[in-house]
Design an enzyme around this catalytic site. Structure first.
Site, PDB file in Angstrom:
ATOM      1  N   LYS A 140       4.092  66.487   3.245  1.00 40.96           N
ATOM      2  CA  LYS A 140       5.052  67.477   3.733  1.00 40.96           C
ATOM      3  C   LYS A 140       6.395  67.236   3.058  1.00 40.96           C
ATOM      4  O   LYS A 140       6.801  66.071   2.892  1.00 40.96           O
ATOM      5  CB  LYS A 140       5.176  67.338   5.256  1.00 40.96           C
ATOM      6  CG  LYS A 140       6.029  68.414   5.940  1.00 40.96           C
ATOM      7  CD  LYS A 140       6.036  68.229   7.460  1.00 40.96           C
ATOM      8  CE  LYS A 140       6.842  69.283   8.184  1.00 40.96           C
ATOM      9  NZ  LYS A 140       6.830  69.087   9.654  1.00 40.96           N
TER      10      LYS A 140
ATOM     11  N   SER B 161       5.675  73.141  12.348  1.00 44.06           N
ATOM     12  CA  SER B 161       6.311  73.320  11.061  1.00 44.06           C
ATOM     13  C   SER B 161       5.490  72.796   9.885  1.00 44.06           C
ATOM     14  O   SER B 161       5.739  73.200   8.752  1.00 44.06           O
ATOM     15  CB  SER B 161       7.661  72.614  11.062  1.00 44.06           C
ATOM     16  OG  SER B 161       7.494  71.215  11.215  1.00 44.06           O
TER      17      SER B 161
ATOM     18  N   SER C  11       4.611  69.898  15.655  1.00 41.26           N
ATOM     19  CA  SER C  11       4.570  70.353  14.266  1.00 41.26           C
ATOM     20  C   SER C  11       3.375  69.868  13.460  1.00 41.26           C
ATOM     21  O   SER C  11       3.136  70.377  12.370  1.00 41.26           O
ATOM     22  CB  SER C  11       5.862  69.960  13.551  1.00 41.26           C
ATOM     23  OG  SER C  11       6.891  70.853  13.884  1.00 41.26           O
TER      24      SER C  11
END
Lengths: 479, 488
Positions: free
Chosen positions: B70, B145, B169
């Site tokens: 990420k 997210s 997330s």
């Protein structure tokens, strides 16, 4: 007019590395050469507390007779400024490391207790450099993350002089316990002063003005004096005063408004989530308390008791650990406390003052100091010559005072026939003064002694000169 | 044999049997990304020539396994954007601790995945680089997210990926994309090198194709880090070792506040309700576990508590993006204040600004006690609820998200609606407990199979219990195979 003063002192803790990373704490290194991702506040970095910072802080709390907090927590103080890389300073807000405590100061005849509000730990910010080009500023983050203890007093001080005595005492304690080098030139000790003035003791406290940027004891004294005067005049004229922050302008010797109460920051303090609170055991505190060295106040009492010095002299000798050590050892060698004490509070201090040096900068040893003191005591040299001609060389080179004395031919003249010759000459040159003396004016003799000393370029033994003059004039008077 | 479609443990076995080599896996991934990423936009950057690896023993647990990261986790000498304009051009000079650990375990770091800007969001729509789409239906969001990480794992454009989880997330996108995601106990994995959103809630965790890979990866990532004071100094169990253990006799609690029978939790879709409350419970009971309802009485306050604490910390954490030292700076400001204002005004997206303003407000003098301090008190109550519940049961079972993947744009105009898609996941962050999401059903919508996820939560540092129950469920239901995550 009654001034009320409180001081906030930031002192740099004497650790090798910074408070939240392993970067070296180093003054004067090339810009940004002592800064890692943590100092730079790069995305993703985390602080890790340097335990030595906590230990030194705890030591300071105990030496200042404060109460250490049982749980150590940190908070974030949020504000934007280019020298603050994370845009928040990690500090202690809700639970400072230490609460309470006091410092005793000698104000005039009496001993006054100045209470402390708190001692908390925090990180220093970096530094902005504006002199590299006309339209850009530069940021040096070497200082960012330097460990500081902020020591806040209660508003117990009543004059600029008291503020300076308080600072002197605080500095002596912090140095004695090895918590800070307190080198003001390197910014190890920085001070903000809160000053207000009221007409009478029954009035409520006046509007508090905070003065920032006080980087020397002199600045503290002058700024507080200025501010007391400014506020008193305003009060007398019935002009309004405001709660505000002012800056001391060293060049113009004035304070000026930095920001008003309305412009004050909202720092949005909240608990620092990146550091886990930890508790301090009673044993740990006791261990640290027991390890404290003799504090300046205790040393002073002992000097009065053991060496039979005046409280004043003992106070002067105990403000700096190195000075106190020099005194004790020299007094032991010389077997004369009073003379050694006078030497240190006299020639040594005035030399240090004049040269702006610290005792560590000199090659002065207890043996040298006691030797110099003995030379004077034995009448081999006058105090004045010893102070002016021998001491500087001895202090700078570490050479024995006897050797300097011999080399420079400074031996005191007590019996030399030339002594009598100088006396006769001086009496001849100043008949009017001689008459004055004869008509009973005692001070005239002192003048004549001075003249003989001048002729001898200080080498004459003043006691002996006086004796000779009196004998001669007495003989004249009776004749 | 398509290597990009393998799991980490399958690849390890293939490497050991010398049936293929890591470079072939990278090549296969490169082809998959070229063929499929234009549809999902899961990556911000994928460049096999920039892959990082270390020369370590072939016996290392992740030797030769590519891992996508990420884009809020620092990789040395790589750009890191947090999907924000404000970090444009910033190159991290250091590795996050998790990257160090992956490299030491032989993993190959390759690819930076898309996300909501600074992890603010539940749909991956707030990225400065444009939204990521759900590989199960490109008209729908992948969740957020960590939407990019979940999407690339589900789409076989990654073997496994790292995500970060502040309020769900990792788990919510894993649920919406039909893969496995675990948020470890707060303090289990070092946060050093994770760009902070809310420091007291953030955790890094893996997103994988099956439970075995999740256990394998977490075993590598977990452990004490002297660079993170909040990381726990506790031994890390051998997670893969618990896989296959029966769950007979395991006590599973179902918080009644999380289902439509409970109070205040409207909005749960009937499909999710049925998949979790009926189907999943039936499976678990068949496996010998005993399920019963428990109560987490302060659940109704979790969202409001979270949306005070998380933005408060975020407002402070994001203050360092000021244009002074790195990333984007507005040029031409007349003075310092203008430089700050324009840099942040132009550099942050709308959701980031919304949260900074919310947080700044909550921490302001005069409001602190009413908002931040009160939220912290409620947080303690929520944590106590969990402590009480775990006195009665071993794990808790809940849905991961109230619905399956929603359409792009469906919730992006209504922040509160968007915030409620995290309703089941935020309590685990507030309480600091570990939680895993695994597929537990499929909802057909317009011919597209939309995955449903369930969440197990366990007591602090008992990730092993999560792997044990999740693996048993997975092996019995085979949703990982039905969804095509694992192919033989």
């Amino acid at each position: 007019m009654i001034p009320t003063i409180g001081l906030e002192v930031h002192t740099q803790l004497a650790t090798r590395t910074k408070i939240f990373c392993a970067c070296a704490v180093e003054f004067g290194a090339p810009p940004n050469s002592r800064a890692c991702p943590v100092c730079l506040g790069l995305p993703g970095v985390l602080p890790v507390l340097n335990r030595e910072v906590f230990r030194l802080g705890l030591r300071a709390v105990l030496a200042l007779k404060g109460t250490p907090s049982a749980v150590i927590r940190f908070d974030r103080k949020n504000y934007f400024y280019p020298d603050l890389p994370k845009a928040y300073q990690i500090s202690q807000y809700a639970a400072p490391l230490g609460q309470g405590g006091f410092i005793e100061i000698a104000s005039g005849e009496k001993i006054k207790k100045i209470r402390l509000n708190r001692l908390h730990l925090e990180e220093d910010a970096g530094k902005l450099i504006h002199d590299q080009s006309p339209d850009t500023s530069h940021v040096d983050l070497n200082r960012a993350g330097t460990p500081l203890a902020e020591i806040v007093s209660e508003p117990d001080l009543e004059s600029a002089e008291e503020a300076v005595i308080y600072l002197t005492g605080l500095k002596a304690i912090l140095k004695a316990i090895g918590v800070s080098d307190c080198d003001m030139e390197k910014g190890h000790l920085r001070c903000d002063a809160n000053v207000s003035v009221r007409k009478t003791a029954s009035d409520p406290l006046g509007k508090k003005v905070e003065i920032k940027n006080l980087n020397s004891f002199r600045a503290v004294k002058l700024a507080i004096q200025y501010e007391i005067r400014r506020q008193s005049e305003a009060l007398e004229k019935g002009e309004p005063l405001f709660q505000e922050t002012r800056l001391w302008d060293e060049a113009r010797q004035k304070t000026f408004t930095m920001r008003s109460k309305e412009e004050a920051h909202d720092y949005r303090y909240f608990p620092e989530p990146d550091l886990v609170p930890f508790s301090v055991s009673a044993e740990e505190i006791e261990k640290e308390r027991k390890a404290l060295p003799e504090l300046p106040a205790e040393k002073k009492e002992r000097f009065v008791r053991e060496y039979r010095l005046s409280a004043y002299d003992a106070g002067l000798l105990t403000q700096d650990l190195k000075i106190a050590e020099l005194f004790e050892e020299a007094a032991r060698i010389a077997r004369d406390n009073k003379t050694v004490a006078n030497w240190i509070t006299g020639p040594v201090f005035s030399y240090l003052n004049e040269k702006g040096k610290a005792i560590e900068d000199l090659k002065l040893t207890p043996a040298l100091l006691s030797a110099a003191a003995n030379l004077v005591k034995e009448g081999k040299v006058s105090l004045q010559v010893a102070k002016e001609k021998i001491f500087p060389e001895m202090a700078e080179t570490g050479r024995a005072p006897e050797a300097i004395l011999k080399e420079k031919g400074l031996a005191q003249v007590s019996d030399d026939p030339s002594l009598e010759e100088w006396v006769v000459q001086v009496l001849k040159e100043h008949p009017k003064v001689v008459d004055d003396f004869k008509s009973g004016k005692e001070t005239a003799a002192m003048f004549l002694v001075g003249q003989v000393m001048r002729k001898s370029r200080g080498k004459a033994n003043p006691g002996r000169v006086q004796e000779l003059i009196r004998r001669k004039l007495k003989a004249d008077r009776t004749s | 044999m398509i290597l990009s479609e393998k799991t980490a443990s399958q690849l390890s076995a293939l490497y050991k049997e010398k049936k293929c080599a890591p470079d072939e896996t990278l090549k296969s991934l490169g082809e998959a990304v070229r063929a499929k990423d234009a549809r999902t936009r899961a990556y911000i950057q994928f460049d096999p020539s920039r892959a990082r690896r270390r020369d370590v023993s072939k016996d290392a647990p992740l030797w030769g396994v590519p891992i996508a990261v990420k884009d809020n986790i620092c990789v040395a000498d790589e750009e890191i954007t947090c999907a924000s304009k404000i970090l444009q051009g910033f190159i991290s000079p250091y590795h996050a601790t998790v990257i160090e650990k992956l490299l030491a375990a032989g993993a190959v770091i390759c690819g930076r995945t898309n996300m909501d800007e600074f992890a603010f969001g539940s749909s991956c729509e707030t990225s400065f680089y444009g939204p990521t789409r759900n590989p199960r239906d490109p008209g729908r969001v992948p969740g957020g997210s960590s939407g990019g990480s979940a999407a690339c794992v589900a789409d076989h454009t990654a073997i496994a990926a790292l995500g970060s989880d502040t309020g769900g997330s990792i788990r919510q996108p894993a649920s919406l994309c039909g893969v496995v995601g675990i948020k470890p106990t707060y303090g289990r994995v070092s946060r050093y090198g994770l760009v902070a959103f809310a420091s007291s809630l953030d955790q890094i965790g893996p997103i994988t194709k099956d439970v075995r890979d999740a256990a394998l990866l977490l075993g590598v990532l977990a452990g004490h880090d002297p660079k993170d004071s909040t990381s726990a100094n506790l031994p890390v169990p051998d997670y893969p070792e618990v896989l296959g253990r029966p769950i007979k006799g395991m006590k599973i609690g179902i918080p009644r506040e999380y289902l439509s029978s409970g109070s205040g939790q409207s909005g749960i879709s009937p499909a999710v309700q049925k998949a979790v409350r009926e189907d999943a419970v039936r499976v678990l009971e068949r496996l010998g576990a005993s399920c019963r309802e428990v109560s987490l009485p302060h659940t109704a306050y979790a969202a409001s508590t979270y949306y005070i604490i998380a933005p408060s910390e975020a407002s402070s954490n994001l203050a360092r993006f000021d244009g002074v030292r790195f990333g984007f700076r507005h040029r031409g400001g007349k003075n310092l204040l203008e430089m700050y204002e324009k840099t942040r005004g132009e550099g942050f997206g709308a959701e980031a600004k919304r949260r900074i303003i919310l947080g700044t407000y909550s921490l302001s003098s005069g409001y602190y006690d009413a908002y931040y301090l009160r939220a912290m008190k409620v947080r303690t109550k929520i944590k106590n609820d969990f402590d009480e519940a775990f006195k009665q049961v071993d794990v808790l079972l809940t849905p991961t998200s109230p619905s399956t993947a929603f359409k792009l744009g469906e919730k992006s105009t209504d922040p509160v609606e968007m915030y409620l898609s995290d309703i089941y996941t935020i309590s685990a962050n507030l309480a600091g407990v570990p939680a895993i999401s695994i597929p537990c059903g499929i909802e057909e919508r317009a011919g597209k199979p939309l995955p449903i996820g369930l969440q197990f939560m366990a007591k602090p540092f008992d990730e092993a219990a999560l792997f044990q129950v999740a693996h048993a469920f997975e092996q019995h239901t085979d949703f990982h195979k039905k969804l095509g995550n694992v192919k033989e």
